[in-house]
Design a protein around this motif. Structure first.
Motif, short mmCIF file in Angstrom:
data_model
loop_
_atom_site.label_atom_id
_atom_site.label_comp_id
_atom_site.label_asym_id
_atom_site.label_seq_id
_atom_site.Cartn_x
_atom_site.Cartn_y
_atom_site.Cartn_z
N ARG A 315 1.29 -0.95 -0.06
CA ARG A 315 -0.10 -0.01 -0.11
C ARG A 315 1.03 0.51 0.35
NH1 ARG A 315 -4.94 0.41 1.62
NH2 ARG A 315 -4.65 -1.97 3.48
N LEU A 316 1.32 2.29 -0.94
CA LEU A 316 1.10 3.60 -1.29
C LEU A 316 0.14 5.08 -1.31
CD1 LEU A 316 2.96 1.09 -3.04
CD2 LEU A 316 5.03 3.19 -2.71
N PHE A 317 0.48 5.79 -0.71
CA PHE A 317 0.04 7.06 -1.12
C PHE A 317 0.35 8.11 -1.74
CE2 PHE A 317 -0.53 6.15 4.19
CZ PHE A 317 -1.20 5.08 3.70
N ARG A 318 -0.77 7.53 -2.88
CA ARG A 318 -0.15 8.66 -4.83
C ARG A 318 -0.57 10.41 -4.28
NH1 ARG A 318 -1.15 6.90 -10.35
NH2 ARG A 318 -2.53 7.75 -10.15
N ILE A 319 -0.08 11.63 -4.92
CA ILE A 319 -0.94 12.92 -5.10
C ILE A 319 -0.04 12.98 -5.87
CG2 ILE A 319 -0.05 14.40 -4.28
CD1 ILE A 319 -0.74 13.68 -1.61
N TRP A 320 -0.86 13.39 -6.55
CA TRP A 320 0.31 14.19 -7.99
C TRP A 320 -0.59 15.53 -7.70
CZ3 TRP A 320 -3.51 12.43 -13.21
CH2 TRP A 320 -2.81 10.78 -13.08
N PHE A 321 1.08 16.21 -7.50
CA PHE A 321 1.02 18.60 -7.65
C PHE A 321 1.64 18.70 -8.79
CE2 PHE A 321 4.34 17.30 -5.62
CZ PHE A 321 4.52 16.80 -4.52
N ASN A 322 1.27 19.95 -8.88
CA ASN A 322 1.46 21.15 -9.71
C ASN A 322 2.98 21.74 -8.59
OD1 ASN A 322 0.75 20.55 -12.49
ND2 ASN A 322 -0.79 21.59 -11.42
N LEU A 323 4.07 22.03 -9.28
CA LEU A 323 5.21 22.46 -8.20
C LEU A 323 5.38 24.37 -8.31
CD1 LEU A 323 7.68 20.51 -8.96
CD2 LEU A 323 6.33 20.18 -7.26
N PRO A 324 4.38 24.60 -7.52
CA PRO A 324 5.15 26.50 -7.76
C PRO A 324 6.89 27.10 -8.53
CG PRO A 324 5.70 25.29 -5.28
CD PRO A 324 5.60 24.54 -6.30
N ASN A 325 7.25 26.63 -8.97
CA ASN A 325 9.06 26.38 -8.97
C ASN A 325 9.20 25.61 -10.91
OD1 ASN A 325 8.87 24.39 -8.19
ND2 ASN A 325 11.48 24.43 -7.82
N SER A 326 8.16 25.52 -11.14
CA SER A 326 8.35 23.88 -12.41
C SER A 326 8.46 25.59 -13.72
CB SER A 326 6.55 23.35 -12.14
OG SER A 326 7.33 22.82 -13.45
N ARG A 327 8.46 24.70 -14.76
CA ARG A 327 9.10 25.21 -16.66
C ARG A 327 7.77 25.47 -16.79
NH1 ARG A 327 11.48 20.69 -18.04
NH2 ARG A 327 12.01 20.55 -15.55
N PRO A 328 7.72 26.75 -17.55
CA PRO A 328 6.47 27.53 -18.33
C PRO A 328 6.72 25.84 -19.38
CG PRO A 328 8.24 29.09 -18.35
CD PRO A 328 8.64 27.91 -17.83
N LEU A 329 4.93 25.71 -19.51
CA LEU A 329 4.94 24.19 -20.22
C LEU A 329 4.08 24.63 -22.03
CD1 LEU A 329 3.47 21.87 -18.57
CD2 LEU A 329 5.02 21.73 -19.26
N ALA A 330 4.53 24.02 -22.92
CA ALA A 330 4.12 24.61 -24.35
C ALA A 330 2.61 24.10 -23.83
CB ALA A 330 4.32 23.76 -25.20
N PRO A 331 1.53 24.47 -25.00
CA PRO A 331 0.09 24.71 -24.47
C PRO A 331 -0.10 23.42 -25.30
CG PRO A 331 0.69 26.59 -26.37
CD PRO A 331 1.33 26.48 -25.48
N GLU A 332 1.03 22.72 -25.90
CA GLU A 332 0.38 21.16 -27.39
C GLU A 332 0.77 20.49 -25.54
OE1 GLU A 332 1.15 24.21 -29.70
OE2 GLU A 332 2.62 23.67 -28.51
#
Length: 368
Positions: A315-332
């Motif tokens: 049993r593991l616990f998973r979280i998906w999250f976005n980071l405040p210092n993450s890079r810009p991403l292309a719209p695609e």
């Protein structure tokens, strides 16, 4: 460490130079555990225990409390370093010593939520709206349409999840197996550039991705509205979006098979990710917490054998999250789930762990 690539190519143009970031590693470079393993100290553990008991005693729920409600000042001091390790250095970190053994499953998940709130912003990872999901074998068949692999005991192929970072805390390890497998997608890009550059235009154009019955429409055959590039070079950073199974099934759900060249390109990524010199393996112990960049790393796990007793199951616990210092991403590549840039899975009332068979594909067994 920031991107050391010295290319002067402008935003939007494909990169045709090797990537020299710290995250473009080979497996033998990670033999020194000091580069990726962080051990929590006794005082940090004590404050985590205290904060966890506080939110539990006050009946706070996952998603209903934030950083200020989970007071862990010593761990909070680590947060910026952890984010920097994930986004700008090796692309992952393993934090050892999270005191999961002191709590039942529900309370340990509360603790996971409180700690993760100090790192980034969690997003929904399934149509049930779970922010902290249990990774556990529910007896499902990973080879069938719309079944998600984290609910099975099957070993998975290297892939990226649909967020800036993926977080896993180990509550119980398996009886045997279940190793964590990591490869650098930046190193894989470099290998393709050197050995099969003809694959890069195909991979940069990308694929319609299967949403496994969890798209906003609720249609079991919904795919992404546009092709997601596997490799996207944008504002000086390379980002990867790779899931061969989703690309294959997405094409079939749209009524056509992938070309032989496209399948070869996808398979070559898997081959290079699993090459011994590129594949890093480690075993999660109880209380280990891994945080992995989806933009720079591919991850998978090996098949496992579980304990017979339900309370001892892996049993593991998973979280998906976005980071405040993450890079810009292309719209695609930013809109991965038809829910807008960096959006999570659309929550639908009454959704189960998966949305049933595909209307187009039925419940047939498909290549992985």
């Amino acid at each position: 460490m920031k991107n050391t690539d010295t290319s002067t190519e402008s935003t939007g143009k494909p990169l045709r130079k090797p990537i020299a970031e710290a995250a473009a590693w080979r497996a033998n470079e990670l033999e020194d555990t000091g580069r990726w393993l962080v051990q929590l100290g006794e005082e940090e553990i004590a404050e985590i225990v205290k904060a966890t008991r506080n939110v539990a005693e006050n009946n706070l729920k996952i998603g209903a409390f934030e950083v200020d409600d989970f007071d862990v000042p010593l761990f909070a001091e680590r947060a910026e370093d952890i984010r920097d390790r994930v986004e700008n250095r090796l692309g992952f970190v393993v934090i050892r010593g999270v005191p999961v053994d002191l709590f039942d499953v529900e309370t340990a998940m509360l603790m996971n939520w409180g700690l993760a709130a100090h790192i980034g912003e969690a997003i929904s990872q399934n149509a049930r709206g779970e922010l902290v999901a249990e990774v556990i074998d529910r007896g499902l068949d990973d080879s069938k349409a719309n079944v998600r692999g984290y609910l099975t005991k099957a070993g998975g192929s290297p892939h990226c999840d649909s967020s800036d970072a993926a977080s896993l805390i180990c509550y119980h390890p398996a009886k045997s197996g279940g190793e964590s497998l990591l490869s650098s997608s930046l190193t894989v890009f470099n290998d393709i550039l050197e050995r099969h550059p003809e694959y890069l235009p195909i991979l940069e154009e990308g694929f319609y991705m299967d949403l496994r019955g969890e798209g906003p429409s609720g249609d079991p055959d919904e795919t992404t509205n546009h092709k997601n590039p596997v490799f996207s070079y944008y504002e000086g950073r390379m980002s990867c979006r790779y899931n061969a199974k989703s690309a294959l099934r997405g094409a079939l759900k749209r009524g056509h098979a992938l070309s032989s060249e496209a399948e070869q390109a996808l398979n070559y990524i898997r081959e290079r990710a699993l090459a011994p010199q590129n594949l890093f393996k480690f075993t999660m112990e109880g209380g280990d917490w891994s945080i992995i960049s989806n933009h720079m790393l591919l991850h998978a796990r090996s098949t496992f054998d579980d304990h017979d007793e339900p309370e001892r199951k892996r049993r593991l616990f998973r979280i998906w999250f976005n980071l405040p210092n993450s890079r810009p991403l292309a719209p695609e590549i930013a809109d991965r789930l038809n829910t807008g840039p960096r959006g999570g899975v659309k929550v639908r009332e009454g959704a189960g762990y998966w949305s049933g068979p595909s209307q187009r594909l039925g419940d047939q067994v498909l290549p992985s």
